[in-house]
Design a protein around this motif. Structure first.
Motif, PDB file in Angstrom:
ATOM      1  N   SER A 168       0.859  -1.177   0.000  1.00 29.63           N
ATOM      2  CA  SER A 168       0.000   0.000   0.000  1.00 29.63           C
ATOM      3  C   SER A 168       0.902   1.235   0.000  1.00 29.63           C
ATOM      4  O   SER A 168       1.916   1.261   0.706  1.00 29.63           O
ATOM      5  N   MET A 169       0.536   2.230  -0.794  1.00 36.88           N
ATOM      6  CA  MET A 169       1.334   3.453  -0.917  1.00 36.88           C
ATOM      7  C   MET A 169       0.469   4.624  -0.474  1.00 36.88           C
ATOM      8  O   MET A 169      -0.496   4.988  -1.147  1.00 36.88           O
ATOM      9  N   LEU A 170       0.808   5.210   0.685  1.00 39.57           N
ATOM     10  CA  LEU A 170       0.032   6.299   1.251  1.00 39.57           C
ATOM     11  C   LEU A 170       0.842   7.585   1.186  1.00 39.57           C
ATOM     12  O   LEU A 170       2.007   7.622   1.611  1.00 39.57           O
ATOM     13  N   TYR A 171       0.224   8.630   0.680  1.00 39.72           N
ATOM     14  CA  TYR A 171       0.892   9.920   0.520  1.00 39.72           C
ATOM     15  C   TYR A 171       0.341  10.906   1.548  1.00 39.72           C
ATOM     16  O   TYR A 171      -0.875  11.061   1.694  1.00 39.72           O
ATOM     17  N   PHE A 172       1.264  11.578   2.242  1.00 41.52           N
ATOM     18  CA  PHE A 172       0.898  12.552   3.265  1.00 41.52           C
ATOM     19  C   PHE A 172       1.480  13.914   2.911  1.00 41.52           C
ATOM     20  O   PHE A 172       2.629  14.012   2.485  1.00 41.52           O
ATOM     21  N   VAL A 173       0.670  14.936   3.105  1.00 43.48           N
ATOM     22  CA  VAL A 173       1.114  16.314   2.907  1.00 43.48           C
ATOM     23  C   VAL A 173       0.877  17.059   4.210  1.00 43.48           C
ATOM     24  O   VAL A 173      -0.258  17.090   4.716  1.00 43.48           O
TER      25      VAL A 173
END
Length: 350
Positions: free
Chosen positions: A288-293
């Motif tokens: 799973s690839m989760l992107y956080f800003v």
């Protein structure tokens, strides 16, 4: 309906009413809170998509047949490390989980349990006695049943995901009339996963402190597991491509094992573990690839993806397109059209 049948139906109605009145009843019985002193340290949560069965096996087979599925009986015991591996490594693989849900009704049976089971002969017994009647001596033991209740395949013990996946195909595709499962597995010759996490020099190294990362630079949280062929392919192929690498280097990349008890610090500054963070984020499959800003999740992709989708996910976040275009699929369609207009052919499976 005879007296026995009426009593069985009444028990099912009572059980259903109890379930509706108290959704946490069964969970509480096996995983009581710590302050009660009743915690079972060997219990492993099963996937929520396992069938909630009344343990009337004939009815389960009939229901599965009507739905175009087959029944998989999963015999387990608390504290079984190989049961944990089956639940984590095998059913924690998105492709295997999706395939299993599509083609099977999985029914969990505690080999030492006392719940009532109605066997194929219609006689009432217990989980323990039912297990003994089927000569279950190891856990996990998996029995794949056909539409008449005949055991098509019996797995005594744990199989690695790449082998287990082929057995699923054998039963799901009804190959039993063509060849033995042994010959089928030999003909496929599945390849094992590497059994390791692919930590790279440019990734954030341990000890991980997510709260201390640069707030101005997006974070890519890679949640994976060691027995994951798709994870191997992601790192050994897709992430090594020049164009993908260029986007990857603009991200702060953190690689975590979704089953690890390694201590980390979350985005909120609170100490936790990789496993607990994965649970908190609702991640059950790898990769799973989760992107956080700025510490907030902006976007995620789960399961098996090829280069165009992986790279597209990175640029979707890096270019702030997720703000302007909330539909990732539409973004990909526009991106593909743009590439084609520039004379760049896009092969979605390359």
């Amino acid at each position: 309906m005879n007296k026995q049948g009426g009593w069985n139906m009444m028990k099912k109605i009572i059980t259903l009413l109890i379930l509706l009145a108290s959704p946490l009843l069964f969970a509480a019985s096996e995983t009581a809170q710590l302050d009660t002193g009743l915690v079972n340290p060997g219990y492993h949560d099963k996937p929520e998509w396992f069938k909630e069965s009344f343990l009337d096996i004939s009815e389960d087979i009939e229901g599965a047949t009507d739905a175009g599925k087959r029944v998989m009986l999963y015999f387990y015991q608390d504290g079984c490390p190989y049961c944990a591996k089956l639940l984590h490594d095998n059913f924690g693989n998105r492709d295997i989980a999706d395939k299993t849900q599509k083609y099977f009704d999985v029914i969990a049976i505690n080999m030492w349990g006392d719940r009532e089971v109605s066997g194929l002969d219609g006689e009432a017994t217990t989980e323990k006695a039912f297990s003994q009647s089927l000569k279950v001596q190891f856990t996990p033991t998996l029995l794949f049943l056909d539409e008449s209740g005949k055991v098509l395949v019996r797995l005594n013990g744990y199989l690695h995901p790449h082998q287990f996946d082929v057995v699923l195909d054998y039963v799901a595709q009804r190959k039993e009339g063509q060849m033995s499962v042994r010959d089928y597995v030999a003909s496929i010759n599945p390849q094992a996963a590497s059994g390791k996490l692919h930590m790279e020099p440019g990734f954030i190294q341990s000890p991980v402190n997510l709260a201390a990362l640069d707030k101005e630079k997006p974070v890519l949280l890679l949640l994976e597991q060691k027995t994951c062929a798709a994870c191997d392919e992601l790192h050994q192929d897709i992430l090594q491509r020049k164009a993908v690498r260029k986007s990857l280097e603009q991200l702060q990349v953190v690689l975590l094992d979704i089953w690890s008890e390694e201590k980390i610090t979350g985005f909120d500054g609170v100490e936790t573990t990789s496993r607990k963070l994965a649970e908190q984020l609702g991640v059950h499959y790898a990769p799973s690839m989760l992107y956080f800003v700025a510490g907030k999740e902006a976007f995620r992709t789960e399961g098996y993806l090829r280069a165009f989708h992986v790279h597209g996910g990175m640029d979707y976040v890096l270019g702030d397109a997720y703000i302007e275009q909330p539909e990732f699929q539409r973004y990909l369609q526009d991106r593909r059209a743009e590439f084609e207009a520039r004379g760049i052919h896009v092969d979605l499976w390359e």
